[in-house]
Each structure stands twice: as C-alpha cells, then as structure tokens.
Design a protein around this motif. Structure first.
Motif, short mmCIF file in Angstrom:
data_model
loop_
_atom_site.label_atom_id
_atom_site.label_comp_id
_atom_site.label_asym_id
_atom_site.label_seq_id
_atom_site.Cartn_x
_atom_site.Cartn_y
_atom_site.Cartn_z
N LEU A 34 0.79 -1.23 0.00
CA LEU A 34 0.00 0.00 0.00
C LEU A 34 0.83 1.29 0.00
CD1 LEU A 34 -2.74 -1.11 2.52
CD2 LEU A 34 -3.08 -0.68 0.08
N HIS A 35 2.04 1.20 -0.53
CA HIS A 35 2.88 2.41 -0.68
C HIS A 35 3.15 3.13 0.62
CE1 HIS A 35 2.32 2.14 -5.03
NE2 HIS A 35 1.06 1.89 -4.76
N GLN A 56 3.17 8.63 8.08
CA GLN A 56 2.09 9.17 7.27
C GLN A 56 2.58 10.40 6.54
OE1 GLN A 56 -1.54 9.83 9.43
NE2 GLN A 56 -1.26 7.93 10.54
N ARG A 110 9.14 12.80 -8.79
CA ARG A 110 8.42 12.53 -7.54
C ARG A 110 9.41 12.27 -6.43
NH1 ARG A 110 3.23 10.28 -7.55
NH2 ARG A 110 2.19 10.92 -9.43
N GLU B 194 1.42 5.78 -11.05
CA GLU B 194 1.85 6.70 -10.00
C GLU B 194 0.66 7.46 -9.41
OE1 GLU B 194 4.78 9.02 -11.97
OE2 GLU B 194 6.33 7.48 -11.79
N SER B 195 -0.25 7.85 -10.30
CA SER B 195 -1.45 8.56 -9.82
C SER B 195 -2.26 7.65 -8.90
CB SER B 195 -2.33 8.99 -10.98
OG SER B 195 -1.59 9.76 -11.87
N ALA B 197 -1.14 5.29 -7.06
CA ALA B 197 -0.46 5.20 -5.76
C ALA B 197 -0.77 6.42 -4.91
CB ALA B 197 1.04 5.07 -5.97
N THR B 198 -0.74 7.60 -5.54
CA THR B 198 -1.04 8.83 -4.80
C THR B 198 -2.47 8.79 -4.25
OG1 THR B 198 0.38 9.97 -6.34
CG2 THR B 198 -0.98 11.34 -4.91
N ILE B 200 -4.28 6.19 -3.61
CA ILE B 200 -4.42 5.21 -2.53
C ILE B 200 -3.88 5.77 -1.23
CG2 ILE B 200 -3.54 2.99 -1.69
CD1 ILE B 200 -3.95 1.92 -4.52
N ARG B 201 -2.76 6.51 -1.35
CA ARG B 201 -2.20 7.11 -0.14
C ARG B 201 -3.18 8.14 0.43
NH1 ARG B 201 3.12 7.03 -1.46
NH2 ARG B 201 2.91 8.91 -2.67
N ASP B 205 -4.98 8.28 4.04
CA ASP B 205 -4.97 9.46 4.92
C ASP B 205 -6.38 9.77 5.39
OD1 ASP B 205 -2.32 9.70 4.74
OD2 ASP B 205 -2.28 11.51 3.48
#
Lengths: 152, 356
Positions: A34-35, A56, A110, B194-195, B197-198, B200-201, B205
């Motif tokens: 999950l990165h 986080q 990135r 990549e998008s 992944a962002t 999902i992060r 949050d």
C-alpha cells in the motif's frame, strides 16, 4: 549483492563521511504494501523500534519532507517549533536525536524517499553538513533508487 | 406569663443579633445608623465603619457597589436606601466591598419595622458559596454537553469521510486501473500507476482521519475491536508497544459506556506516549462484579498529582468529566520514577437516565 545490502552499505558510508550518529533512509514500500513510508534502512540506531513505525504523509520528519519535497534542518531539537509535541516525531524520541537534517530523494519528478542524518548532541547538524548529505544522496542514492522504483 | 414569654423572645432576639452570621443594620428614617451587629462590623473597613457609626450621610455608599435590578447586575438607579417604594426591597441582591473577601454578593432585605419612627432594618446574607456551587454546576453541565456535542459531530464527520469521500476516491482508483485494458502505452500506464499510488495514499490518509475522529469499529464491533485497531495504529505511529488484555465476557455495552471507555483509554495512552517516556504501556479491560474496569498502566517517569502539569492539565479533568457521564469514576495514581496508573470504573446495569 541485493538491493538491501547495497542500500545499507551506502548509508554506512554516508554516516562515516559525515560523522553522524545516525543515518536513516525512508522509502515508499511497493504497491502490495500500500505504498506506505517506513524508515527501512538505518545505521547507528539504538533500537529496531523505529523500523516498525509507519510514516504518514505530512506527519513527522519523513512525512513532512516527503510532502514538501524540501530539505529540513533542525540544528537544535529543543528550539524546534514542535518541541512540545515531540511525540509526533518518533525518530527524534526513540533515537534521542538532538540535531538533524533531512532531504528528499527524487525520482521521475516525484519524491520516492527521505534521507536523514542526525546527532545526539545539539547544533552538530549544520547547513554545510546538510549540503553534504544532499549531494551524497544525489551521487550515492541516485543510481539505486531508479532500480528500486523499477522493482516497485 | 405573657411578659415572661416576651422577655424570652427579647433575649433570643438579642442573641440572634449578637451571634448571627448575617449582617444586621438598623437605620433611622433619616438614614443614620442606629445600630449594627458584630457580623456587620466585621465586613466593614475601618473608614466605612467610622462613617456608619458617626451616622454620616450616604455612609453605606462607601462599600455598596450597587444592587441587581431587572436591567443591570449592579445599579444605583432607584437606590434601595433612598427609594420611597420599600415594597420592592423585601428581597434583592446587593454587592458590597468587604474586608478580606473583596466584592461579595449578598441576598439582602431592607424594610421598615417601625412605621411611626420610620426605623428600617437592613439584613445581609452572604451568597458567595451558593454562587460558587452554582458556577461549578454550570461548568460541569456545560462540559458534559460539550463532550456530547463533540462526540456527535465527530461521528458525523467521520461517517461522511468514510462513507462518501473515501468511497468516491475508490471509484476513481478503479477507473484508473481500468486504463490498463484500454491502452498499451507504457508511458501512460506508468503515469497512471503513480497517480493510483497517490490516490491510494490519499485514501489511507482520509481513512486515518476518519478513524482518528471516531472509529467506526467502535459503533460496529464494540470496544475490543476498536481497542485492538487503535493500539495497532498507535504502535505504527509512535513505535510504542501496547500490551492489551481483555477478560470481559460481553462483546457489546451501552453505546455511551463504550464511548467513554474508548476516549478515556485513548487519552490515558496518549498521555503515556507524550510524557511517560516509556516503550510499553499495559492496558487491561475487565469486568468485576457489576463494574466494568479499565486499567492503563505505564512504568514511566510518573508525576506528582496536583502539581503544575506539563501539558494543559485539561486531559485529566476531561477524563473525570467523561467518566461522570456514565456514573463512573477515574482514579489516577502516579509516583515519580515508578509510573502512572489510570483506573476507570463504570457501574453496569445502572439507571443512567439520572446522569443525562
């Protein structure tokens, strides 16, 4: 030699060159995890506890540097803006750090990781030292994070 | 016989005048002091007392700070002392500057006791203790209402984040993933990866935020589940190990009880993280007879209860307030160098309506 050993070797080298008490490298874990961001490689640590901490985005040292994409210098933790909320910065607390510098690692436009150098005495991390850390992260890590990203 | 009784009464009246805690003054029709009892003398400063004894004009104004009317807390308009309408002043509130206790609210009565001579009596009863009790009561009720309102609002925002914002994001992630069936372009796929992944992060949050506000596990699965996921998060966020034991038989308790237990535990554990300088905290949830108990224990640096707190000191106060919501109580034991124990006891099967 696999990536793990290479990374560890690199940060040991950086720690020796800078004379830091600790060098830590936080990387984004691969998609199947999950990165999440964790301090994956550490040299000079007093406990393994910090490796369990999941960072986080936007929180803590690594989270902040990761989100802002800017280096961070805290030459004296007791003068740090968040000195009353240090529990939010586990690496400072668990490793008893008093002076740190941290820089983002870039790949493909990135931020893919954060490199931190720290001392257990205040004022030892100077702008010059941080600059050294930044340039070493570019020369030393640059060749590695590409491969890591491919793996991800 | 009659004179005997009267004598007795005069005697008692005199005793009351001498020994009462209420301040009693007698004024002539011209406003001169005829007499005042020891309690009245005690609250006057030297100058005011001298003026009163001399029978000076407006002597009482030296200490009087006004009375409470319908429009003002303290006013001198239509002063009780000079007003001709005595009926209005059989019971009112007046503020006097006293020796030692400063400005004190009094419940006062001012009326004519001898129509012929126009003698008037002025009796004062100290209200400050009642006022304090009332303020305290008001504060307590307010605090409890704030806690309830906060909890409800958190629940609402948390649900909203979890059920709508996070769900929408998930749809976006699914849409992005579908792209790989639509194109073979490596560049595009890499960028969308990549998008994803962002996103999902970001979703993580939002979930974290939602759980921090109020864990849905608490409403859906009960205390134990909520505790376990909370402790896992604490371990991940702060690198602290929590040794959790639960010996309760029931899975669910009243919603209010669960909330109180969860919040107090959260606060106690956070305090340990912030101040105790420990790496392990023990949490024990148990049922003993008719009480549900929670023990949060650390072997950290400890503190001296009642001393100046490092933080705001509100946390400990809040714990007590929360416990009172369900008729429970919190005891906090701490010793320098030995650690801190927070012990919460909540009675079960009580009629809680009284507390609401």
């Amino acid at each position: 030699m696999d990536y793990t050993e290479e990374y560890q070797l690199q940060i040991e080298k950086i720690r020796e060159a800078l004379g830091c008490d600790i060098i830590a490298l936080a990387l984004v874990e691969p998609a199947e995890n999950l990165h999440v961001l964790k301090w994956q490689y550490i040299s000079g640590n007093i406990s393994e506890r910090i490796k369990k901490v999941v960072l986080q985005s936007g929180k803590g040292i690594a989270g902040g540097v990761f989100k802002n994409g800017k280096p961070l210098l805290v030459s004296d933790v007791s003068e740090f803006a968040a000195r009353d909320d240090l529990f939010n910065y586990p690496i400072l607390r668990l490793e008893k750090l008093k002076s740190i510098g941290a820089t983002p690692l870039w790949h493909g436009g990135r931020v893919v990781g954060v490199l931190l150098g720290g001392f257990r005495e205040p004022h030892l991390m100077t702008p010059e030292k941080l600059q050294m850390l930044i340039s070493m992260s570019k020369s030393g890590m640059g060749t590695l994070d590409g491969k890591e990203m491919m793996r991800n | 016989m009659i004179s005997d009784k009267k004598e007795q009464l005069v005697d008692m009246m005199l005793q009351m005048y001498e020994n009462s805690t209420e301040a009693i003054f007698f004024f002539s029709s011209e406003g001169k002091t005829i007499s005042m009892n020891p309690a009245a003398e005690n609250i006057m400063d030297v100058y005011a007392l001298e003026q009163l004894k001399k029978g000076a004009e407006n002597a009482l104004c030296n200490v009087c700070r006004g009375y409470t009317s319908e429009s003002d807390l303290t006013t001198c308009r239509d002063c009780y002392f000079t007003s001709s309408n005595h009926g209005n002043f059989s019971s009112f509130q007046v503020f006097l500057e006293t020796v030692g206790k400063g400005l004190v609210p009094y419940s006062a009565t001012f009326h004519v006791i001898d129509d012929e001579k126009g003698t008037r009596v002025f009796i004062l009863r100290d209200l400050s203790i009642q006022f304090e009790t009332q303020t305290k009561l008001q504060q307590n009720t307010m605090m409890k209402n704030i806690i309830k309102a906060q909890e409800n609002e958190r629940k609402r925002i948390s649900r909203e984040l979890h059920d709508s914002v996070a769900q929408e994001l998930l749809s976006a992630v699914v849409d992005l993933r579908a792209l790989k069936y639509m194109t073979d372009d490596k560049e595009v796929l890499k960028k969308t990866g990549e998008s994803t992944a962002t996103l999902i992060r970001l979703m993580d949050d939002i979930r974290n935020l939602s759980v921090e506000l109020r864990p849905s596990a608490l409403d859906d699965f009960g205390l134990e589940a909520a505790f376990r996921s909370h402790f896992k998060r604490v371990e991940e966020s702060y690198g602290l190990t929590i040794d959790f034991r639960s010996t309760v038989k029931r899975a669910r308790y009243e919603n209010e009880v669960e909330t109180v237990l969860y919040r107090i535990c959260q606060e106690a554990v956070l305090n340990a993280i912030k101040y105790a300088q420990v790496e392990t905290v023990q949490v024990h949830l148990l049922e003993d007879g008719n009480t549900l108990q929670l023990i949060v224990k650390d072997e950290g640096i400890g503190f001296i209860p009642g001393e100046n707190p490092i933080g705001s000191g509100l946390g400990l106060y809040g714990m007590n307030e929360r416990a009172e919501l369900v008729l429970g109580n919190v005891t906090i034991n701490s010793e320098i160098g030995k650690g801190t124990t927070v012990h919460l006891r909540v009675p079960l099967d009580e009629n809680r309506e009284v507390a609401k």
